[in-house]
Enzyme design. Structure first.
Site, short mmCIF file in Angstrom:
data_model
loop_
_atom_site.label_atom_id
_atom_site.label_comp_id
_atom_site.label_asym_id
_atom_site.label_seq_id
_atom_site.Cartn_x
_atom_site.Cartn_y
_atom_site.Cartn_z
CG ASP A 1 12.79 0.85 -7.56
OD1 ASP A 1 12.49 -0.28 -7.97
OD2 ASP A 1 13.89 1.14 -7.05
CB SER A 2 6.50 -0.81 -6.65
OG SER A 2 6.16 -1.36 -7.92
CB THR A 3 7.66 -5.23 -4.09
OG1 THR A 3 6.41 -4.74 -3.58
CG2 THR A 3 8.77 -4.81 -3.14
CG ASP B 1 1.14 3.48 1.69
OD1 ASP B 1 0.35 4.16 1.00
OD2 ASP B 1 1.37 2.28 1.47
N GLY B 2 3.68 5.02 0.04
CA GLY B 2 3.72 5.83 -1.18
C GLY B 2 2.35 6.30 -1.64
CD GLU C 1 11.24 1.44 1.07
OE1 GLU C 1 10.59 0.54 1.62
OE2 GLU C 1 11.52 1.45 -0.15
CG ASP D 1 17.59 -1.14 -4.16
OD1 ASP D 1 18.18 -0.30 -4.87
OD2 ASP D 1 16.55 -1.71 -4.53
N PRO E 1 3.04 -5.11 0.67
CG PRO E 1 4.74 -4.58 2.16
CD PRO E 1 4.22 -5.71 1.32
#
EC number: 2.5.1.16
Length: 282
Positions: free
Chosen positions: A156-158, A138-139, A106, A86, A163
């Site tokens: 800063d992940s979900t 992919d991080g 991201e 975001d 994912p």
């Protein structure tokens, strides 16, 4: 409101948001993404049915995950952000003129594109800053393969589903540690410990063998139901979480950034953990 989004992240607890207007609702390559307007929280982004960010209170989350490690460190030049599509975290980090380069990794390009289109009040012009090195991958794979080193790494992940699941593993944290410069700091999003105790306990169980200083700090973000959020903290620079108020105030003045939540006093207080969290992480 005749349409509602109901989130079921915490089992038997349900949280509902009234929909004023849907701006986007579709499946990306990696996840379901919805952006809509709510009367109280403004524009909201949800991924796979879980609220990620709201226009109204994003500043609290982003300021605390960005400014606490940067100002505690005191000499940050290079920052790695994992996730954060975001753009809110990127915008806060870039407020520090001392930061020479930000690498942002991201996995979902669509999140970035739609944030620039529908959430400019959150990301501003951060994606246009020449200090940004944007990597779409992919991080976990990125930290496995990169040879670069950073002063601060912000995850800063979900939540650890879909994912974001690989970003809560021992292998990932160990690779992040290898990407830190001497005295660097790793900070992570670890949910609301009142409801997600296992998430915080797991992260700190992985942190303790690899960092000299492994703990968490907290901030209250109204969107995330259940009390204050926890942010994992790992560094080999002992005492970095205990930087004096005088030093923090001096660094904050030099940084010349405007904040809505972060202050040096709040920074210090964020590491004062309530009893139930102390017992969780003991």
């Amino acid at each position: 409101m005749n349409k509602w989004v109901t989130e079921g992240l915490h089992g038997d607890l349900r949280t509902s948001y009234g929909i004023k207007k849907v701006l986007f609702d579709n499946q990306t390559e990696h996840q379901n993404l919805v952006i809509y307007e709510n009367e109280i929280y403004g524009r909201i982004m949800a991924l796979d049915g879980v609220t990620q960010v709201t226009e109204r209170d994003e500043f609290i989350y982003h300021e605390m995950l960005a400014h606490v490690p940067i100002l505690a460190h005191g000499a940050v030049q290079r920052v790695l952000i994992i996730g954060g599509g975001d753009g809110g975290m990127l915008e806060e980090v870039l407020k520090h003129k001392s930061v020479e380069k930000v690498t942002m990794v991201e996995i979902d390009r669509t999140v970035i594109d739609l944030s620039k289109e529908h959430l400019p009040m959150i990301c501003g012009n951060a994606f246009e800053d020449p200090r940004l090195d944007l990597v779409i991958t992919d991080g976990c794979q990125f930290v496995e393969n990169t040879s670069e080193k950073y002063d601060v790494i912000i995850v800063d992940s979900t939540d650890p589903i879909g994912p974001g699941e690989v970003l809560f593993t021992n292998n990932f944290y160990t690779r992040c540690k290898a990407c830190l410069r001497k005295g660097g700091v790793l900070v992570t999003q670890n949910g609301v410990p009142f409801h997600q105790a296992s998430e915080l306990k797991s992260t700190l169980r992985y942190f303790r063998p690899i960092f000299a200083e492994a703990t968490c700090y907290m901030a209250s973000v109204p969107t995330y139901v259940g009390g204050a959020m926890a942010f994992g903290w790992g560094t080999d620079q002992q005492g970095l979480k205990d930087i004096s108020l005088d030093v923090l105030e001096a660094r904050f003045r030099r940084a010349q950034i405007d904040t809505g939540y972060y202050t040096p006093e709040v920074h210090r207080a964020a590491f004062a953990l309530p009893g139930y969290v102390q017992r969780l992480v003991a």
